[in-house]
Design an enzyme around this catalytic site. Structure first.
Site, PDB file in Angstrom:
ATOM      1  N   ARG A 257       0.859  -1.187   0.000  1.00 12.44           N
ATOM      2  CA  ARG A 257       0.000   0.000   0.000  1.00 12.44           C
ATOM      3  C   ARG A 257       0.890   1.231   0.000  1.00 12.44           C
ATOM      4  O   ARG A 257       1.415   1.610   1.033  1.00 12.44           O
ATOM      5  CB  ARG A 257      -0.919  -0.006   1.225  1.00 12.44           C
ATOM      6  N   HIS A 261      -4.140   4.751   3.933  1.00 16.09           N
ATOM      7  CA  HIS A 261      -5.180   3.723   4.098  1.00 16.09           C
ATOM      8  C   HIS A 261      -6.488   4.251   3.514  1.00 16.09           C
ATOM      9  O   HIS A 261      -7.091   3.638   2.643  1.00 16.09           O
ATOM     10  CB  HIS A 261      -5.349   3.362   5.575  1.00 16.09           C
ATOM     11  N   TYR A 270       3.206   6.705  11.352  1.00 17.49           N
ATOM     12  CA  TYR A 270       3.475   5.345  11.846  1.00 17.49           C
ATOM     13  C   TYR A 270       4.411   4.523  10.966  1.00 17.49           C
ATOM     14  O   TYR A 270       4.730   3.401  11.300  1.00 17.49           O
ATOM     15  CB  TYR A 270       2.165   4.572  12.089  1.00 17.49           C
TER      16      TYR A 270
HETATM   17  C1  LIG Z   1     -14.877  -5.945  11.356  1.00 19.40           C
HETATM   18  C2  LIG Z   1     -14.114  -4.677  11.196  1.00 19.40           C
HETATM   19  N1  LIG Z   1     -13.165  -4.371  12.115  1.00 19.40           N
HETATM   20  C3  LIG Z   1     -12.441  -3.233  11.983  1.00 19.40           C
HETATM   21  C4  LIG Z   1     -12.690  -2.364  10.942  1.00 19.40           C
HETATM   22  C5  LIG Z   1     -11.877  -1.087  10.783  1.00 19.40           C
HETATM   23  N2  LIG Z   1     -10.957  -1.249   9.656  1.00 19.40           N
HETATM   24  C6  LIG Z   1     -11.235  -0.702   8.447  1.00 19.40           C
HETATM   25  S1  LIG Z   1     -10.054  -1.058   7.304  1.00 19.40           S
HETATM   26  C7  LIG Z   1      -9.161  -1.955   8.433  1.00 19.40           C
HETATM   27  C8  LIG Z   1      -7.858  -2.600   8.022  1.00 19.40           C
HETATM   28  C9  LIG Z   1      -8.005  -3.657   6.984  1.00 19.40           C
HETATM   29  O1  LIG Z   1      -6.753  -4.065   6.517  1.00 19.40           O
HETATM   30  P1  LIG Z   1      -6.603  -5.103   5.367  1.00 19.40           P
HETATM   31  O2  LIG Z   1      -7.567  -6.210   5.541  1.00 19.40           O
HETATM   32  O3  LIG Z   1      -5.169  -5.450   5.283  1.00 19.40           O
HETATM   33  O4  LIG Z   1      -7.068  -4.318   4.052  1.00 19.40           O
HETATM   34  P2  LIG Z   1      -6.431  -3.008   3.383  1.00 19.40           P
HETATM   35  O5  LIG Z   1      -7.102  -1.829   4.009  1.00 19.40           O
HETATM   36  O6  LIG Z   1      -4.966  -3.031   3.628  1.00 19.40           O
HETATM   37  O7  LIG Z   1      -6.769  -3.088   1.937  1.00 19.40           O
HETATM   38  C10 LIG Z   1      -9.783  -1.957   9.676  1.00 19.40           C
HETATM   39  C11 LIG Z   1      -9.237  -2.613  10.871  1.00 19.40           C
HETATM   40  C12 LIG Z   1     -13.703  -2.715  10.026  1.00 19.40           C
HETATM   41  N3  LIG Z   1     -13.996  -1.944   8.980  1.00 19.40           N
HETATM   42  N4  LIG Z   1     -14.394  -3.880  10.164  1.00 19.40           N
END
Ligand SMILES: Cc1ncc(C[n+]2csc(CCOP(=O)(O)OP(=O)(O)O)c2C)c(N)n1
Ligand SMILES: [Mg+2]
Length: 361
Positions: A257, A261, A270
Site C-alpha cells: 500500500r 489507508h 506510523y
Molecule cells: C470488522 C471490522 N473491524 C475493523 C474495521 C476497521 N478497519 C477498516 S479497514 C481496516 C484494516 C483492513 O486491513 P486489510 O484487511 O489489510 O485491508 P487493506 O485496508 O490493507 O486493503 C480496519 C481494521 C472494520 N472496517 N471492520
C-alpha cells in the site's frame, strides 16, 4: 508456464515479469497485443481515477476514499480472467477491478460522494457491493459459490480481502467451508503489508499468508501482486479449476500500500519513508510498460497518449458527475429500512422540521 498451486511447505512466489521487466520466457503467457493493450489501459485508468479521487476528496467533493496506488496490477489481474457469468465480491479498495468489470467512473464518484445511486452494481454486472466490514463478505462469496455447485453452473466467484482481513474469524470459517465443500471460489488475499497502521508482523506470526489457505487443505500460491501477467495467469488457472469442479484456490497477492489507508489516514505518523521507497521501483505500471515497449506492443508516444486519454476520461466523467449529482437531504432516512423503527421515525421528523426551519429543500 507452471501455475500449478503448490502444497504447504513448498509455497513459492509466481512471477513472470521481474522488477526490471525481464520476462521468464517459460512462463510468459504471450497474450495477444489487443489483450495486452486493454490491460495497460485498465491499469492507467485505475491510476488516473485514484489521483483524481484524492484531489476531489481534498477539495471537499468526496466523503472519503481508499486509494490503491501500487496495487493496480493485483486488482486488475484478479478479474481479467472472469466472464460476465462469474461473480466478484470486492473490498472497498477494489475500484480498479470494479472499473474493469463494468462500473462507470460516474457511478464510482457517486458511490464515494455518498449518493445512493452509486452503490448498486450496474445491471448485468455480477458483482456484490463492496464490503467495509473487514472479512465479512468472504462468507457470502462462498455462499454464492455453493449456489453454483447446487445448480451445477460452470462458473466461479472471486473474492478479495486484505492481509488484515485474513486474521478475521469469518475468513477462517469461509476457507474451511469452501475447502470441505469444494466451492468454486478463488480467494485473493491482497497482502499490501498494512492494515491501517498495523504492519503484517503485528497481526500475523507468518509473513507467508498463503499457508493460511494451505492449512485448510486449499491449493495455495503466492503471486507477485505487482506483476499483471503473473496475477492474471494465477487467477485464470484458479478460475479454470473452480469451474471444472476442482474447488477453491487461495492466492496471496504480495503487494504494497503505497498511499494512505483512506483519506482519514496519515501514514507518516506510523511508518518510515524508507519502507515505502523500495516499492517505487516495483511500480506495476512502469514494469508492464517496459515489457510492452520491449516487445514492440506500444511505443513511448502511444503510452503517453494512453495516460492523457485516461486523465481526460476521468475529468469528463467528473464534469458529468458534477452536473448530475444533486444532494437530496430529505432522503437520508429512506434507503435502509422498509419501515422505520419508531425511534428513527421520531429522529426523521425532527430532522425534517430542522430542514424546514433552515429553508432547505
Ligand atoms: C470488522 C471490522 N473491524 C475493523 C474495521 C476497521 N478497519 C477498516 S479497514 C481496516 C484494516 C483492513 O486491513 P486489510 O484487511 O489489510 O485491508 P487493506 O485496508 O490493507 O486493503 C480496519 C481494521 C472494520 N472496517 N471492520
Ligand atoms: Mg492490508
Amino acid at each position: 508456464m507452471d501455475t500449478t498451486p503448490i502444497d504447504l511447505g513448498s509455497i513459492d512466489v509466481l512471477q513472470v515479469l521481474d522488477e526490471h521487466a525481464n520476462v521468464d520466457a517459460s512462463r510468459d503467457p504471450n497474450y495477444e497485443r489487443g489483450q495486452l493493450v486493454k490491460m495497460h489501459r485498465g491499469l492507467v485508468l485505475t491510476r488516473s481515477f485514484d489521483q483524481r479521487m484524492l484531489t476531489m476528496q481534498r477539495q471537499g467533493e468526496m466523503g472519503t476514499f481508499a486509494p490503491n496506488l501500487g496495487q493496480e496490477a493485483c486488482q486488475l489481474g484478479q478479474v481479467i480472467p472472469l466472464t460476465a457469468d462469474d461473480w466478484y465480491s470486492p473490498s472497498y479498495r477494489s475500484f480498479g477491478a470494479q472499473l474493469w468489470r463494468g462500473w462507470s467512473i460516474e457511478r464510482l464518484y457517486k458511490l464515494w460522494a455518498g449518493y445512493h445511486e452509486g452503490f448498486p452494481p450496474p445491471p448485468d454486472v455480477n458483482d456484490l457491493p463492496f464490503s467495509i466490514v473487514i472479512g465479512s463478505h468472504v462468507l457470502p462469496a462462498v455462499g454464492i459459490a455453493m449456489g453454483m455447485n447446487y445448480r451445477s453452473e460452470p462458473n466461479c466467484v472471486v473474492v478479495n480481502f486484505g492481509d488484515g482481513a485474513s486474521s478475521q474469524g469469518a475468513v477462517a470459517e469461509a476457507l474451511n467451508y469452501a475447502a470441505v465443500n469444494t466451492a468454486p471460489v478463488v480467494f485473493v488475499c491482497e497482502n499490501n503489508g498494512w492494515a491501517i497502521s498495523t504492519p503484517l508482523s503485528k497481526q500475523s506470526a507468518t509473513n507467508n499468508l498463503a499457508v493460511r489457505g494451505a492449512g485448510f487443505g486449499i491449493p495455495s500460491i503466492r503471486v507477485d501482486g505487482n506483476d499483471i501477467l503473473a496475477m492474471t495467469m494465477a487467477v485464470d488457472e484458479a478460475a479454470r479449476r473452480a469451474r471444472a469442479g476442482e474447488g477453491p484456490t487461495f492466492i496471496e497477492a504480495v503487494t504494497f500500500r503505497m498511499s494512505l489507508h483512506t483519506t482519514a489516514d496519515d501514514p507518516t505518523v506510523y511508518r518510515e519513508q524508507e519502507l515505502v521507497d523500495p516499492w517505487e521501483a516495483r511500480c506495476p505500471i512502469v514494469r508492464f510498460e517496459h515489457y510492452l515497449q520491449r516487445n514492440g506492443h506500444l511505443s513511448q508516444t502511444e503510452i503517453a497518449r494512453v495516460h492523457e486519454e485516461c486523465d481526460a476520461e476521468v475529468i469528463a466523467a467528473r464534469d458529468r458527475f458534477r452536473a448530475d449529482a444533486v444532494a437530496r437531504p430529505r432522503e437520508i432516512f429512506d434507503h435502509i429500512y422498509g419501515e422505520l423503527p419508531p425511534e428513527l421515525e421520531a429522529q426523521k421528523q425532527a430532522y425534517l422540521d430542522r430542514l424546514d426551519q433552515k429553508g432547505v429543500e
